[in-house]
Design a protein around this motif. Sequence first.
Motif, PDB file in Angstrom:
ATOM      1  N   LYS A  37       9.117 -10.194   7.128  1.00  0.00           N
ATOM      2  CA  LYS A  37       9.860  -9.513   6.388  1.00  0.00           C
ATOM      3  C   LYS A  37       8.468  -9.507   4.758  1.00  0.00           C
ATOM      4  N   THR A  38       7.829 -10.619   4.732  1.00  0.00           N
ATOM      5  CA  THR A  38       7.340 -10.916   3.761  1.00  0.00           C
ATOM      6  C   THR A  38       6.335  -9.864   2.858  1.00  0.00           C
ATOM      7  N   VAL A  39       5.205 -10.034   4.507  1.00  0.00           N
ATOM      8  CA  VAL A  39       4.399  -9.209   4.283  1.00  0.00           C
ATOM      9  C   VAL A  39       4.884  -7.588   4.488  1.00  0.00           C
ATOM     10  N   GLU A  40       6.055  -7.281   4.841  1.00  0.00           N
ATOM     11  CA  GLU A  40       6.456  -5.463   4.485  1.00  0.00           C
ATOM     12  C   GLU A  40       6.738  -5.745   3.426  1.00  0.00           C
ATOM     13  N   ASN A  41       7.378  -6.807   2.367  1.00  0.00           N
ATOM     14  CA  ASN A  41       7.729  -6.737   1.608  1.00  0.00           C
ATOM     15  C   ASN A  41       6.392  -6.688   0.450  1.00  0.00           C
ATOM     16  N   ILE A  42       5.741  -7.449   0.752  1.00  0.00           N
ATOM     17  CA  ILE A  42       4.158  -6.517  -0.096  1.00  0.00           C
ATOM     18  C   ILE A  42       3.967  -5.762  -0.169  1.00  0.00           C
ATOM     19  N   ILE A  43       3.719  -5.150   1.200  1.00  0.00           N
ATOM     20  CA  ILE A  43       3.124  -3.519   1.104  1.00  0.00           C
ATOM     21  C   ILE A  43       3.698  -2.328   0.887  1.00  0.00           C
ATOM     22  N   ASP A  44       5.397  -2.483   0.954  1.00  0.00           N
ATOM     23  CA  ASP A  44       6.371  -2.078   0.326  1.00  0.00           C
ATOM     24  C   ASP A  44       5.681  -2.091  -1.788  1.00  0.00           C
ATOM     25  N   ARG A  45       5.919  -3.539  -1.904  1.00  0.00           N
ATOM     26  CA  ARG A  45       5.629  -3.068  -3.321  1.00  0.00           C
ATOM     27  C   ARG A  45       4.088  -2.149  -4.077  1.00  0.00           C
ATOM     28  N   VAL A  46       3.068  -2.840  -3.053  1.00  0.00           N
ATOM     29  CA  VAL A  46       1.516  -2.191  -3.035  1.00  0.00           C
ATOM     30  C   VAL A  46       1.573  -1.137  -3.529  1.00  0.00           C
ATOM     31  N   SER A  47       2.219  -0.453  -2.104  1.00  0.00           N
ATOM     32  CA  SER A  47       2.451   1.065  -2.312  1.00  0.00           C
ATOM     33  C   SER A  47       3.199   2.232  -3.033  1.00  0.00           C
ATOM     34  N   ASP A  48       4.331   1.366  -3.795  1.00  0.00           N
ATOM     35  CA  ASP A  48       5.006   1.617  -4.048  1.00  0.00           C
ATOM     36  C   ASP A  48       4.311   2.221  -5.476  1.00  0.00           C
ATOM     37  N   SER A  49       3.349   2.072  -6.030  1.00  0.00           N
ATOM     38  CA  SER A  49       2.644   1.391  -7.098  1.00  0.00           C
ATOM     39  C   SER A  49       1.086   2.196  -6.783  1.00  0.00           C
ATOM     40  N   GLU A  50       1.181   3.478  -5.738  1.00  0.00           N
ATOM     41  CA  GLU A  50       0.623   3.657  -5.020  1.00  0.00           C
ATOM     42  C   GLU A  50      -0.986   4.514  -6.619  1.00  0.00           C
ATOM     43  N   GLY A  51      -0.188   4.376  -8.180  1.00  0.00           N
ATOM     44  CA  GLY A  51      -1.660   4.790  -9.047  1.00  0.00           C
ATOM     45  C   GLY A  51      -2.548   3.643  -8.817  1.00  0.00           C
ATOM     46  N   LYS A  52      -2.024   2.167  -8.335  1.00  0.00           N
ATOM     47  CA  LYS A  52      -2.474   1.535  -8.802  1.00  0.00           C
ATOM     48  C   LYS A  52      -3.014   1.290  -7.426  1.00  0.00           C
ATOM     49  N   LEU A  53      -2.410   1.224  -6.234  1.00  0.00           N
ATOM     50  CA  LEU A  53      -3.698   1.611  -5.289  1.00  0.00           C
ATOM     51  C   LEU A  53      -4.880   2.090  -5.325  1.00  0.00           C
ATOM     52  N   ASN A  54      -4.823   3.048  -5.456  1.00  0.00           N
ATOM     53  CA  ASN A  54      -5.880   3.906  -5.906  1.00  0.00           C
ATOM     54  C   ASN A  54      -6.901   3.938  -6.580  1.00  0.00           C
ATOM     55  N   GLY A  55      -6.712   3.016  -7.731  1.00  0.00           N
ATOM     56  CA  GLY A  55      -7.471   2.151  -8.398  1.00  0.00           C
ATOM     57  C   GLY A  55      -8.428   1.215  -7.947  1.00  0.00           C
ATOM     58  N   ILE A  56      -7.727   0.872  -7.414  1.00  0.00           N
ATOM     59  CA  ILE A  56      -8.030  -0.496  -6.294  1.00  0.00           C
ATOM     60  C   ILE A  56      -9.288  -0.202  -5.915  1.00  0.00           C
ATOM     61  N   ILE A  57      -8.608   0.700  -4.850  1.00  0.00           N
ATOM     62  CA  ILE A  57      -9.606   2.015  -3.835  1.00  0.00           C
ATOM     63  C   ILE A  57     -10.270   2.306  -4.761  1.00  0.00           C
ATOM     64  N   ASN A  58     -10.839   3.073  -5.793  1.00  0.00           N
ATOM     65  CA  ASN A  58     -11.678   3.959  -6.152  1.00  0.00           C
ATOM     66  C   ASN A  58     -13.019   2.763  -6.422  1.00  0.00           C
ATOM     67  N   ALA A  59     -12.409   1.613  -7.171  1.00  0.00           N
ATOM     68  CA  ALA A  59     -13.273   0.768  -8.221  1.00  0.00           C
ATOM     69  C   ALA A  59     -14.414  -0.204  -6.724  1.00  0.00           C
ATOM     70  N   LYS A  60     -12.537  -0.485  -5.885  1.00  0.00           N
ATOM     71  CA  LYS A  60     -14.153  -1.281  -4.934  1.00  0.00           C
ATOM     72  C   LYS A  60     -15.342  -0.057  -3.935  1.00  0.00           C
ATOM     73  N   ASN A  61     -14.577   1.305  -4.105  1.00  0.00           N
ATOM     74  CA  ASN A  61     -16.015   2.469  -3.460  1.00  0.00           C
ATOM     75  C   ASN A  61     -17.064   2.522  -4.746  1.00  0.00           C
ATOM     76  N   GLN A  62     -16.828   2.282  -5.363  1.00  0.00           N
ATOM     77  CA  GLN A  62     -17.835   2.694  -6.915  1.00  0.00           C
ATOM     78  C   GLN A  62     -18.873   1.471  -6.702  1.00  0.00           C
TER      79      GLN A  62
END
Length: 65
Positions: A37-62
Motif C-alpha cells: 500500500k505504501t508503494v501504491e500510494n507513492i506511485i499514485d502521488r507521483v503519477s498524479d503530478s504527471e507534469g512533474k513526472l514528465n519533467g523528471i523523465i525529460n531532464a534525465k533523458n537530456q
Amino acid sequence: MTCKYNYRSISLRNKTHSKLENLSNIVVKGEKLSMPKTVENIIDRVSDSEGKLNGIINAKNQQEA
C-alpha cells in the motif's frame, strides 16, 4: 487462491526496504500502511503530478544524451 494475473512481486535491496518501511509510517499521517500500500500510494502521488513526472523523465533523458 489469489489470481496470478492481478499481483506481481519485486525485490528490493535491504537498505531500500528499510527506507520503504520508514515511509510506511509517514505517507499517511496516523496510519501505518502495508509495504504494498505504501508503494501504491507513492506511485499514485507521483503519477498524479504527471507534469512533474514528465519533467523528471525529460531532464534525465537530456543528461544521458
